[in-house]
Design a protein around this motif. Structure first.
Motif, PDB file in Angstrom:
ATOM      1  N   LYS A  90       0.887   8.885   0.170  1.00 60.24           N
ATOM      2  CA  LYS A  90      -0.494   8.450   0.408  1.00 60.24           C
ATOM      3  C   LYS A  90      -1.453   9.629   0.516  1.00 60.24           C
ATOM      4  O   LYS A  90      -1.143  10.622   1.166  1.00 60.24           O
ATOM      5  N   PRO A  91      -2.634   9.497  -0.108  1.00 59.99           N
ATOM      6  CA  PRO A  91      -3.688  10.484   0.148  1.00 59.99           C
ATOM      7  C   PRO A  91      -4.263  10.221   1.542  1.00 59.99           C
ATOM      8  O   PRO A  91      -4.294   9.074   1.987  1.00 59.99           O
ATOM      9  N   GLY A 143      -5.508   8.333  -8.122  1.00 63.52           N
ATOM     10  CA  GLY A 143      -6.350   7.712  -7.095  1.00 63.52           C
ATOM     11  C   GLY A 143      -7.771   8.249  -7.101  1.00 63.52           C
ATOM     12  O   GLY A 143      -8.083   9.252  -7.745  1.00 63.52           O
ATOM     13  N   GLU A 144      -8.605   7.574  -6.331  1.00 64.32           N
ATOM     14  CA  GLU A 144     -10.021   7.916  -6.222  1.00 64.32           C
ATOM     15  C   GLU A 144     -10.216   9.355  -5.717  1.00 64.32           C
ATOM     16  O   GLU A 144     -11.142  10.038  -6.119  1.00 64.32           O
ATOM     17  N   ARG A 145      -9.305   9.807  -4.854  1.00 65.24           N
ATOM     18  CA  ARG A 145      -9.488  11.140  -4.254  1.00 65.24           C
ATOM     19  C   ARG A 145      -8.917  12.285  -5.084  1.00 65.24           C
ATOM     20  O   ARG A 145      -9.122  13.444  -4.757  1.00 65.24           O
ATOM     21  N   GLU A 172       1.055   5.383  -7.543  1.00 66.19           N
ATOM     22  CA  GLU A 172       0.066   6.456  -7.681  1.00 66.19           C
ATOM     23  C   GLU A 172       0.791   7.770  -7.930  1.00 66.19           C
ATOM     24  O   GLU A 172       1.673   8.162  -7.153  1.00 66.19           O
ATOM     25  N   GLU A 175      -2.963  -5.223  -2.897  1.00 61.54           N
ATOM     26  CA  GLU A 175      -1.934  -4.835  -1.926  1.00 61.54           C
ATOM     27  C   GLU A 175      -1.457  -6.101  -1.245  1.00 61.54           C
ATOM     28  O   GLU A 175      -2.237  -6.822  -0.609  1.00 61.54           O
ATOM     29  N   LYS A 190      -8.454   5.230 -10.854  1.00 57.91           N
ATOM     30  CA  LYS A 190      -9.300   4.450  -9.951  1.00 57.91           C
ATOM     31  C   LYS A 190     -10.749   4.927 -10.066  1.00 57.91           C
ATOM     32  O   LYS A 190     -11.007   6.128 -10.187  1.00 57.91           O
ATOM     33  N   ARG A 205     -12.753  -0.067  -7.798  1.00 58.41           N
ATOM     34  CA  ARG A 205     -12.632  -0.455  -6.373  1.00 58.41           C
ATOM     35  C   ARG A 205     -13.943  -0.086  -5.718  1.00 58.41           C
ATOM     36  O   ARG A 205     -14.106   0.921  -5.072  1.00 58.41           O
ATOM     37  N   TRP A 228      -0.947   5.683 -11.857  1.00 54.87           N
ATOM     38  CA  TRP A 228      -2.405   5.806 -11.743  1.00 54.87           C
ATOM     39  C   TRP A 228      -2.770   7.003 -10.882  1.00 54.87           C
ATOM     40  O   TRP A 228      -1.969   7.496 -10.100  1.00 54.87           O
ATOM     41  N   ASP A 273      -2.535   0.654   4.583  1.00 53.41           N
ATOM     42  CA  ASP A 273      -3.630  -0.315   4.454  1.00 53.41           C
ATOM     43  C   ASP A 273      -3.129  -1.748   4.662  1.00 53.41           C
ATOM     44  O   ASP A 273      -1.969  -2.050   4.406  1.00 53.41           O
ATOM     45  N   CYS A 293       0.869  -1.176   0.000  1.00 54.83           N
ATOM     46  CA  CYS A 293       0.000   0.000   0.000  1.00 54.83           C
ATOM     47  C   CYS A 293       0.902   1.220   0.000  1.00 54.83           C
ATOM     48  O   CYS A 293       0.777   2.101  -0.843  1.00 54.83           O
ATOM     49  N   ARG A 336       3.577  -2.847  -7.759  1.00 54.27           N
ATOM     50  CA  ARG A 336       3.182  -1.589  -7.124  1.00 54.27           C
ATOM     51  C   ARG A 336       4.363  -1.212  -6.252  1.00 54.27           C
ATOM     52  O   ARG A 336       4.348  -1.384  -5.042  1.00 54.27           O
ATOM     53  N   HIS A 357      -9.557  -1.759  -1.793  1.00 50.45           N
ATOM     54  CA  HIS A 357      -9.869  -0.469  -1.176  1.00 50.45           C
ATOM     55  C   HIS A 357     -11.345  -0.230  -0.884  1.00 50.45           C
ATOM     56  O   HIS A 357     -11.680   0.693  -0.144  1.00 50.45           O
TER      57      HIS A 357
HETATM   58  C1  PEP Z   1      -4.350   3.039  -2.893  1.00 51.43           C
HETATM   59  O1  PEP Z   1      -4.297   2.450  -3.982  1.00 51.43           O
HETATM   60  O2  PEP Z   1      -3.570   2.804  -1.953  1.00 51.43           O
HETATM   61  C2  PEP Z   1      -5.440   4.025  -2.671  1.00 51.43           C
HETATM   62  C3  PEP Z   1      -5.322   4.996  -1.794  1.00 51.43           C
HETATM   63  O3  PEP Z   1      -6.501   3.750  -3.416  1.00 51.43           O
HETATM   64  P1  PEP Z   1      -7.797   4.609  -3.781  1.00 51.43           P
HETATM   65  O4  PEP Z   1      -7.302   5.848  -4.480  1.00 51.43           O
HETATM   66  O5  PEP Z   1      -8.533   3.696  -4.702  1.00 51.43           O
HETATM   67  O6  PEP Z   1      -8.509   4.871  -2.511  1.00 51.43           O
END
Ligand code: PEP
Ligand code: CO
Length: 458
Positions: A126-127, A275-277, A244, A404, A299, A330, A273, A434, A80, A119, A362
């Motif tokens: 990290k977000p 991320g979702e956020r 990411e 992960e 994502k 996800r 990639w 994570d 992660c 990965r 996730h």
């Molecule tokens: C991740 O891949 O660790 C992650 C934070 O994923 P997501 O953006 O899908 O929440």
């Protein structure tokens, strides 16, 4: 790691500095305090050699094109959050062995080429849902990954420190160096499938792997005896890196222009990639990836709708280049069946030229009463089943999984045939972010996915 056909080593070709980029809102960015300190780090990063070559990114794009057509299956896996302290030979080796084992299980079980993507070598940021963390009345900046600040809960460690961008670069470089050594220098030789199982605890998945390795040995001996096996080809595997693209002060200085074509590549990794956020349509992250020519992932969580997905396609892949864009869904085990078939169907032809990968991690995270973040192995498998079923229903290709994992024997996710349960999670809970599948759970997942691919039964 594929062929090298491009010279992207000249830093003159693109300054890579932040002033070159449009001023767009960028979420989840560090708040560096000293502009001079930041400028110094950015200029050093902009002058460093690229970590990957444009020609390798192009090769991965052709592999992902095969994934989008249902002719190959992608396996993306790793931490992660990588940490600087865990960049050690044994850690990298165990992770590579785990991914190679999973890939062999999938290749042998499903008779399909597997596109292997770690990965790793850049997954240091990290977000976070909150900018700060409070412990015993003290509030400090949240941990944002070793590329930004330290995990230790002290003001000095939690300060956003630009020097960490350089440390992340060096750690990525060292990781890639060993990965290239392992995957091309004989360690990944198909005639060593047995050896990759050594050193791991002996659970049911390892025993099943041992059995399969015997069969592969026989097949390889047969091919060699028949004179049709190419020994050199068996010695190496193609392996790509991914992370990411989150901290733009890391990604932008590593952008280089490819001399052959004049196109820009983010040379921090083969695959990047969003991320979702951070996938806002008018935000800096989507704008960034739309300007570089690496294969790109985005994502998609359970709320992603048709309109958003179409606009993402138009921004990131306006020319519909085969292999360029991958959606990594996800959704959560309970939601995927409700949401994904409708989304895929509503996209029509547009769903068919991109690749679809399932991140079954996730959407399935919860926190236990002992305050551990965890995931149930059964939910992970259920989400992958839902993913296959959704693609069957919509007539699109289930292109891969994104997980992960660690090669170590940790206790972070519960279930499967492992002994990890809600009561013993604390035994070896090592992740700073994570929960990851351990070696046994990773192999077990590979066997289950191979069956889904092979039989088409979910
Ligand atoms: C991740 O891949 O660790 C992650 C934070 O994923 P997501 O953006 O899908 O929440
Ligand atoms: Co994660």
């Amino acid at each position: 790691m594929g062929q090298v056909s491009t010279d992207t080593t000249n830093p003159e070709v693109h300054s890579g500095l932040t002033t070159d980029w449009p001023q767009l809102p960028a979420s989840q960015q560090p708040t560096w305090q000293d502009p001079a300190e930041l400028a110094q780090a950015l200029s050093v990063l902009a002058a460093y050699p690229p970590l990957v070559f444009a020609g390798e990114c192009d090769l991965l794009r052709t592999r992902m094109a095969a994934v989008s057509q249902g002719k190959a299956f992608a396996l993306q896996g790793g931490d992660c959050a990588e940490t600087l302290a865990e960049v050690t030979g044994p850690n990298i080796r165990e992770r590579i062995k785990t991914i190679l084992q999973m890939a062999v299980v999938l290749t042998y079980g499903a008779g399909m080429p597997i596109v292997k993507v770690g990965r790793m070598a850049g997954q240091f940021a990290k977000p976070r849902s909150s900018d700060t963390e409070t412990r015993d009345g003290q509030t400090l900046p949240a941990y944002r990954g070793d590329m930004v600040n330290g995990f230790a809960f002290t003001p000095e460690s939690r300060r956003h420190n630009p020097d960490r961008l350089l440390r992340a670069y060096h750690a990525s470089s060292a990781t890639l160096n060993l990965v290239r050594g392992f995957t091309t220098g004989g360690f990944a030789d198909l005639r060593s499938v047995h050896a990759w199982n050594k050193g791991f605890i002996k659970g049911p998945a390892q025993a099943r792997y041992e059995q399969m390795a015997h069969e592969i040995d026989r097949a390889v001996r047969f091919l060699e005896a028949s004179g049709v096996a190419d020994a050199e080809e068996m010695r190496r595997v193609e392996f790509f890196s991914a992370h990411e693209a989150l901290v733009l002060d890391y990604e932008r200085p590593l952008v280089r222009r490819d001399h052959r074509t004049g196109l820009l590549y983010d040379t921090s990794s083969h695959f990047l990639w969003i991320g979702e956020r951070t996938r806002e349509l008018d935000g800096a992250h989507i704008d960034f990836v739309s300007r570089v020519h690496n294969p790109i992932g985005v994502k998609l969580g359970p709320t992603a709708d048709r309109d958003t997905v179409l606009r993402l396609i138009d921004k990131v892949d306006p020319d519909r280049v085969p292999g360029r864009l991958t959606f990594i869904t996800r959704m959560g085990a309970a939601t995927i069946q409700e949401v994904l078939p409708g989304l895929l169907t509503s996209l029509g032809e547009d769903a068919r030229h991109v690749s679809w990968i399932c991140d079954p991690m996730h959407g399935n995270t919860f926190t236990t009463s002992s305050n551990h973040k965890t995931r149930r192995f059964e939910d992970v498998v259920e989400e992958v089943r839902g993913f296959f079923a959704a693609h069957l229903e919509a007539g699109t290709h289930p292109g891969g999984i994104h997980v992960e994992l660690t090669g170590n024997d940790v206790t972070e996710c519960v279930g499967g045939t492992s002994e990890v349960n809600l009561d013993n999670l604390g035994l070896r809970y090592e992740t700073l972010c994570d929960p990851r599948l351990n070696h046994q759970q990773s192999l077990e997942l590979a066997f289950l996915v191979a069956e889904m691919l092979d039989r088409g039964v979910y």
